[in-house]
Each structure stands twice: as C-alpha cells, then as structure tokens.
Design a protein around this motif. Sequence first.
Motif, mmCIF file in Angstrom:
data_model
loop_
_atom_site.group_PDB
_atom_site.id
_atom_site.type_symbol
_atom_site.label_atom_id
_atom_site.label_comp_id
_atom_site.label_asym_id
_atom_site.label_seq_id
_atom_site.Cartn_x
_atom_site.Cartn_y
_atom_site.Cartn_z
ATOM 1 N N ARG A 90 0.817 -1.238 0.088
ATOM 2 C CA ARG A 90 -0.072 -0.394 -0.150
ATOM 3 C C ARG A 90 0.807 0.697 -0.161
ATOM 4 O O ARG A 90 2.276 1.117 0.690
ATOM 5 C CB ARG A 90 -1.321 -0.129 1.321
ATOM 6 N N GLU A 91 -0.385 2.460 -0.822
ATOM 7 C CA GLU A 91 1.069 3.576 -0.518
ATOM 8 C C GLU A 91 1.010 4.707 0.467
ATOM 9 O O GLU A 91 1.235 5.820 1.080
ATOM 10 C CB GLU A 91 0.691 4.210 -1.873
ATOM 11 N N GLY A 92 -0.183 4.147 1.349
ATOM 12 C CA GLY A 92 -0.821 4.866 2.887
ATOM 13 C C GLY A 92 -1.157 3.719 2.948
ATOM 14 O O GLY A 92 -2.129 2.903 2.931
ATOM 15 N N GLU A 93 -1.952 4.660 4.980
ATOM 16 C CA GLU A 93 -2.890 3.523 5.822
ATOM 17 C C GLU A 93 -4.214 2.972 5.356
ATOM 18 O O GLU A 93 -4.777 1.811 5.252
ATOM 19 C CB GLU A 93 -2.764 4.671 6.739
ATOM 20 N N ASP A 94 -4.483 3.942 4.522
ATOM 21 C CA ASP A 94 -6.019 4.098 3.748
ATOM 22 C C ASP A 94 -5.992 3.499 2.426
ATOM 23 O O ASP A 94 -7.182 3.274 1.875
ATOM 24 C CB ASP A 94 -6.771 5.069 4.049
ATOM 25 N N ASP A 95 -5.160 2.963 1.627
ATOM 26 C CA ASP A 95 -4.862 2.960 0.591
ATOM 27 C C ASP A 95 -5.030 1.204 0.782
ATOM 28 O O ASP A 95 -4.497 0.318 0.859
ATOM 29 C CB ASP A 95 -3.483 3.002 -0.179
ATOM 30 N N LYS A 96 -6.282 1.103 -0.217
ATOM 31 C CA LYS A 96 -7.435 -1.180 -0.715
ATOM 32 C C LYS A 96 -6.834 -0.540 -1.619
ATOM 33 O O LYS A 96 -7.060 -1.986 -2.065
ATOM 34 C CB LYS A 96 -8.213 -0.558 0.063
ATOM 35 N N GLU A 97 -6.617 -0.030 -2.728
ATOM 36 C CA GLU A 97 -6.759 -0.149 -4.508
ATOM 37 C C GLU A 97 -5.621 -0.482 -4.866
ATOM 38 O O GLU A 97 -5.055 -1.632 -6.079
ATOM 39 C CB GLU A 97 -7.068 0.769 -4.680
ATOM 40 N N SER A 98 -4.331 -0.030 -5.068
ATOM 41 C CA SER A 98 -3.122 0.209 -5.566
ATOM 42 C C SER A 98 -2.099 -1.116 -5.469
ATOM 43 O O SER A 98 -2.105 -1.330 -6.573
ATOM 44 C CB SER A 98 -1.768 0.727 -4.453
ATOM 45 N N LYS A 99 -3.214 -2.474 -4.555
ATOM 46 C CA LYS A 99 -2.143 -4.343 -4.514
ATOM 47 C C LYS A 99 -3.048 -4.644 -5.308
ATOM 48 O O LYS A 99 -1.907 -5.895 -5.238
ATOM 49 C CB LYS A 99 -2.326 -4.592 -3.192
#
Length: 717
Positions: free
Chosen positions: A596-605
């Motif tokens: 992830r690129e931030g704590e709330d990032d759920k899509e990048s993976k």
Amino acid sequence: MSTLPVVFSAFQTRKMDLLSNKWIINLIFCLFFIGVSCNSVENKIYVHLNYTIPCVRLLNATHQIGCQSSLSGDVGVLHVLESEANLDWVLKTGPNPPYMVILDSTLFTRSIMMKLKTGSSRVAGVVVVAPSSNPAEGFSPHTTCPNENSGVYSESYDPALAHCNVTVWNPLGNGLSYEEYDFPMFSLKDDNDTQAIKQCYYNHNHVVNGSSPQYPLCAMQLYSHMSAVTDTATCMRRNGINFSLNPEAVCDPLGDFNVLASTRPLNYTDKGHKMGESVVIAAARLDSRSFFFDIAPGAESAASGFVTLLAAAHALRNATQEAQPNRTILYAFFQGETFDYIGSSRLVYDMENKQFPLDLDNVHSVVEIGQVGLHGESKLWVHTDPVSRRNSSVNEEVEKLIRNLNSSALNLNFSLQEPSFSQPLPPSSFQRFLRARPIPGVVIQNHNSAFTNKYYESMYDNAEYLNMSYPPNLTPEEQLEYITDAAKALTEAATIVARALYTQAGGSDPIQLQNINVDSQMVTQMLYGFLVKSNNSWFQQMVPSDFAIHLRERPTNFYVGVTQQHSEPTLLVQYLLANLTGTTVNITQDNCQNQREGEDDKESKHIYSYMWVQGAAPPNSTERVAFCVRSTVRLSKALSPAFDLEEYTSKDYSTWTESRWKSIKGRIFLVASHELEMLTLGVGVAVLIASLMLTYIISSKADILFSSGREPTAATY
C-alpha cells in the motif's frame, strides 16, 4: 519392640539405592563412550563424499525415467572404466561383481550407458566425473525432438510437420536423460574426493598383469532411493492414500511460478476479457535441465533468452512511461518449458478459463526470444508458423512484425533472416498459444534449422560455452563490471527486440525509437549473476534483505523444481524485473511490505506490487540505503492444468512429477573377501553362544558364587 532391624533395613535399602544410581550413571557413561567410539570407528571405516549430485526419478503419464538405489543403498566394488573395450571386465569377466563404475565424462555416452543398463545385474551404480572444462565434441542428453508430443504440430495440425519430420532440432541429442536405470548414478567434481576414489581403486582393485585383485577391495555405497514408481497416475494415487496419522507423499508435480509484468497496469482482481485492450506478449523461458539433478546451468538454452528480454524491458521503461503506446506489452517469463511447456500452457489455460486479467482475444501478437547466444556470428533467425500463416490476416500481421524487426536492426551489427517458409517452428512456448488459436507471432533464435547449441540441456551449457571469458587476475568485482563478448552480442540482440516491441505496440515517435538502447554494462552484470555467481554486489542491491542470504557463490541452477516452491531463478528474475521496469516510491517500509502507499490505500495492491529492496551502501559507509520499488511484476502459477483437473494421463498437458527421496549420499570403504566375512561371522556367533552359555551357568550358580554371611533375622516377641 526393638527398632534396630527396621533402621538397619532402611540403611541397607538406601545403600542399595545409592549403588543402583551409581550403576545407572556408569551405564549411561559407558553407552555414551560406546556411541562416541562407534562414530570414531565409522569415520575410520568410511570416507564420505562431500559433493554428490544424483540422477533422480521423474514420472509422467506413461512411464518413469531416471535412477534410484535400493532402500539401504547399493554397494559395489570400484572399477575405473578406462575405455569402452574395458566394459567386459564389468559385464562379464570381473570376479567381484557387482561393480560401481567410475567413468570420465568422455565415456558418458549412449553406447556405454546402454551396455551398462543391459548388464545391470553386475552394475551397482555409476559415477560420472564432471570435467573442469567443456568437451570439444557436442553432448546433449535430451532427445533429438524436444517436447515432441506437447507442441502444436500433431495429427490434427499438419501431421507432416509433426515429430520433427521436417527438421531434427537437436541432432546431437542422445536421449540419456529420458532412459530409466535400475541403479544409482551420481556426478562428482574432479577434485580431492575423486582423486581419493581413484587412488583407492589403483591401490586395491587395479588389475596388474592380468591377475585378479587381492582383498581387501575398495568399494562404494550410494544412497538415492526414490519413493515413487511406475507413472504419475500411480504416484498421485498413492499420495492420496493415508496409511498413517502422518501420511507421506511419494511424488510432487513439477512446476514453479511464471514471472509477468506489463507496461500498463492490469487489475488482477478483474478476470477475463478487457474491452479495447490489445496486448503484445514478449516471452522467454526460465528453465533448463541436465542429466543430473542440481546441475542445470542453461546458459544458452535459457539465460541468453531471458537476459535479452530483461534488458529489452529495461530499455523500454522510459519510452513506455513517457508516452504509452496503443498496445500493452506483457513480459512473460515461463517456468517448466523443458517439461512439455508447463508455464506457457498454464497461462493459455488461465486465459481460456477467465482466470487471468486478459483472455486470448486480447492477444494481438507474440514475440518470443529463444536461444540467442551468438558464437562469433552476427545473424539471428526469425521463425514463424507456416500453418497459421495460411490465414491471410495472420500472415499480414506476421509480415508487419518481421518488417518491424528488420527496421529495428538498422545501424546495428546484426542481421535478421527468415528460414524456409515451409519450415515449422522450433520448440517454443509460442506453440502452446497456437494450439489454442491462430495468433501472429515470431520466435527469434540463433539457428536456421538444427540447434547451434551443441550442449543443449546438459551440464556443459554454461558460461564457458556462452563465451563469457575474463582477463586473468581480475577480482570478482572487476569481473562483474567487465563487458564480455557475450554481453556485447546480447546487448545488440536486446536493442533489436526492444525497438521492435515499441513499434509493434504502436509506438510511432522516431526520436523515442532511436533513443531505445540497451545498457551493455547491465547485461554483463546479469550474465555474471546468473552464470558465474549470484552472490555479487549488483544482485545484492536488487533483492530484499531476507533473500540476500540465499545468494550463492556458484551459477544458478535452472531446473524447474516442484510446484508451489519459488526457485532461485524465479525470484531473481522477479526482483530484477521489478527494479528494471518499476519506479522508486517514497513510502515507509511497513506500507511497502503491506502492499500500500498509505494507511488507507486499499486499491493499489490490485494493480501494483511493492518490494522493499536493501539497496546499495553509499561510499565510505557499511549501511545500505533501502527503498521501495513499485512495479507491475506478478507471479502466476506455473502448474500444469492436468493436476488441477486430476487428469494424470492427459495428452494435452504436462504430467511430469518428481519422486521424493529420503537421503542422498555416498561413501567409500574397504571390503573383505566373502570367506573372511563368513569366518568373522562364524567366530562372532561362536563367541555369542559361549557368552550365553557362560551367563546361564553363572546365573544358575549365583547363590553359591555370590553368597555372603548375613546377620540372623532378629526375633521379636
């Protein structure tokens, strides 16, 4: 009432307990001493071999191949084979069979091995001494027609081209790797172990003036018992039978993971057809093999192709990121291609069954890089399929692709040529795509018809054969940086591939096209890392710290291994491809490792993969500067669909499995004559019987022999 007898009895009991404890301690000490002594005696009797590489058993739908020993290991009297004429001693006249045959690599021929196989009742095993340099004549233990029954050419797809009827691709193939042997076979380095074995033979077993050798004789024991037998269907059925609370499998499917990356991110949670998506697949194979299990250098058969593709992918990074061409380039590095195209057939199967983010309708064309190692030549051959080209639309796209390749070779020191139009494709992953449907594509090789690789799928297909030579007295770090002739040639080949892929994907900027050039320094570093030793400073920068400890001081072994295990070449290509095509992102190690690129990032993976690599150490520092690499690199399963479908006798997919084993080892020792062994046994039995009789007599007379004066029992009134 007197308490004296009670006190005396308690004292006696305590005394006996102390004596018992003392005897127990002495017994434990004696047992420990005996154990140590036994180990010492074993070391005096046996000389264990340090470097033993076995031939192992493999199985498929119809039969088994390879070697094995009995459960307790096979023992034989050593015999150093000096010539083929010397075989009679082993097979007929030698008085001390069975024999453990030691032979140099020059005698490791089909003629000799078939004679040893036929006379296996007098052969306990074979040890092949690997040379320090390649033999001048060619040697390939593979068949003359690799993957003969798993490619596209068959009774339903131009049978005239099937079974290498038009072109025998590997004329030097002797088929030794595909025979079954009833005895163990090992490879040994030509080092101190081998010299000790030969010296033992010449001291004890060598025939002088025609007389029989005298006891004691030098013997060898080899352990390589294989658990699986018959064929894949049998061993997979046995895997499913639970004989105990801890059932043990007897074989495992061959397989690994394909390494994939794309110039445009793909969402791996969205499977199936993508409207408007057109993909050019750039493919190479990752695996190779040889006769022996852990020696598969694959320099030309595998490394030359995938290193070329890795270099081309790196050269295309800036061009495809600055201005995306109309089509996506999908880099595909296939595992298990040696064994009936495991990796490529799996990708095609996944595309057909909506288990991949694309399907075959999205595939525009295929460019495959095969064996492109050049030995003083400056010519590559562009192979195509004559059957699919009978379709006018396919033929038109193939001609465009060939024109793109030819224009990419302008101003370079290479030329591209086409074989005869009627010639079929050489063994290649592209054939598995053609089995599914007609797709435009080419396979780039260094040969017109038969392979120029005279060591195909053998232990000699190594850095030496690829012309990776270094000036004397260079340090390992200097060798890493030295640009070899092989690196120069592959740099030119990779530049052609990169420019052609850019044009094939729809890139039209002529300035951008001319700026696509491959870095020869990087090519030479990759060749050194894969073919000399992976434990080098450049590879260490590219990998995570937990993998760096697994880098080795020897060439990479390109044998595919068994399924669901990440092999060294797979992981190395994954890390290199991520570094060469990805970008550095400024995120924390925790976020990077959690995709992830931030704590709330759920899509990048779902569209990117993130890798925390240990990086390089700045000058005058020992601390590495680690960083996170974001890329489109993914691993996809390279397991034959036959095992998911439980079709273990499939004719459409690979069914290769590898037997499990308990122990692989070898040792030499001196063996006495049969008469002396029987005499020793007889004396031992006589001593045992005498000891038992003496023990019985002493036991029966114990009251007399061990009687002593006792206090009369005190009477109580």
